[in-house]
Design an enzyme around this catalytic site. Structure first.
Site, mmCIF file in Angstrom:
data_model
loop_
_atom_site.group_PDB
_atom_site.id
_atom_site.type_symbol
_atom_site.label_atom_id
_atom_site.label_comp_id
_atom_site.label_asym_id
_atom_site.label_seq_id
_atom_site.Cartn_x
_atom_site.Cartn_y
_atom_site.Cartn_z
ATOM 1 C CG ASP A 179 -2.528 2.416 6.322
ATOM 2 O OD1 ASP A 179 -2.837 1.996 5.182
ATOM 3 O OD2 ASP A 179 -2.801 3.566 6.720
ATOM 4 C CG ASP A 231 -1.537 7.558 0.027
ATOM 5 O OD1 ASP A 231 -0.428 7.531 -0.539
ATOM 6 O OD2 ASP A 231 -2.554 8.035 -0.497
ATOM 7 C CG ASN A 279 -8.305 1.310 -3.091
ATOM 8 O OD1 ASN A 279 -7.918 0.569 -3.989
ATOM 9 N ND2 ASN A 279 -9.154 0.910 -2.162
ATOM 10 C CD GLN A 280 -3.960 7.480 -4.499
ATOM 11 O OE1 GLN A 280 -4.378 8.622 -4.341
ATOM 12 N NE2 GLN A 280 -3.177 6.889 -3.613
ATOM 13 N NE ARG A 319 -13.683 1.773 -2.964
ATOM 14 C CZ ARG A 319 -13.269 2.952 -2.508
ATOM 15 N NH1 ARG A 319 -12.509 3.716 -3.265
ATOM 16 N NH2 ARG A 319 -13.644 3.374 -1.317
ATOM 17 C CG ASP A 345 -1.640 1.242 1.436
ATOM 18 O OD1 ASP A 345 -2.350 1.645 0.499
ATOM 19 O OD2 ASP A 345 -1.507 1.862 2.505
HETATM 20 ZN ZN ZN Z 1 -11.129 0.494 -9.484
#
Ligand code: ZN
Length: 191
Positions: free
Chosen positions: A132, A16, A57-58, A106, A14
């Protein structure tokens, strides 16, 4: 012939809260700050034979807060900071969607992992996800590998929610550096 058929393990990271400090909808490379132990952790994983792939995931993209161009600049910045310390992330994958988009990428859905594993010829069973959030270790489980929760970023809050989940992480580690120790030890034990 040969090497193309040999699958290698990966550690999917991951971004962030796991490799950089959390900033909600981070959209500027100036705000990128790596945790101090990331480069050495990545080097250790590379030496143990793992590819290093970031999966993030953004949803800020589909929310209009962040452009794909800005995201790519931020990811480049991360690798530039790492390169100064002799480390490198092999690949970056992101999901731009919000939950309502009902996409296949996602987290904890495995779309990004599948894309990365095809490109890098990854053996997912021998691979790990470190993050996290609960969705990160669930991703590790969903891909047929293992997941570790780290207590940086949202980790401490997320840990309190684990009791509600059927699936538990393989380990809970203070940070990426400690998670890497678990993985390297686990790999040795299997040989
Ligand atoms: Zn997606």
């Amino acid at each position: 012939m040969g090497s193309n058929n040999i699958k290698v393990p990966a550690v999917f990271l991951d971004r962030d809260g796991t490799i950089i400090f959390n900033k909600k909808y981070l959209n500027s490379p100036k705000k990128v700050k790596l945790f101090s132990f990331i480069a050495e952790s990545i080097i250790k994983l590379k030496n143990a034979g793992f590819k290093i792939i970031v999966v993030t995931n953004q949803s800020g993209i589909n929310r209009g807060i962040l452009t794909k161009k800005q995201l790519n600049i931020i990811n480049e910045k991360i690798n530039n900071l790492l390169k100064k310390k002799g480390a490198k992330i092999d690949g970056f994958y992101y999901c731009p969607h919000i939950e309502a988009d009902d996409c296949k990428c996602r987290k904890p859905k495995i779309g990004m992992v599948l894309e990365g594993s095809r490109f890098f010829n990854i053996n997912l069973k021998e691979s790990y996800v470190i993050g996290d959030c609960i969705k990160d270790y669930l991703l590790g489980f969903n891909m047929g590998g293992k997941g570790i929760l780290v207590l940086t970023g949202h980790g401490k809050k997320q840990r309190k929610e684990i009791s509600k989940e059927k699936i538990k992480p393989m380990a809970i580690s203070k940070n990426l550096k400690e998670a890497v120790k678990v993985i390297v030890q686990n790999k040795k034990n299997r040989k």
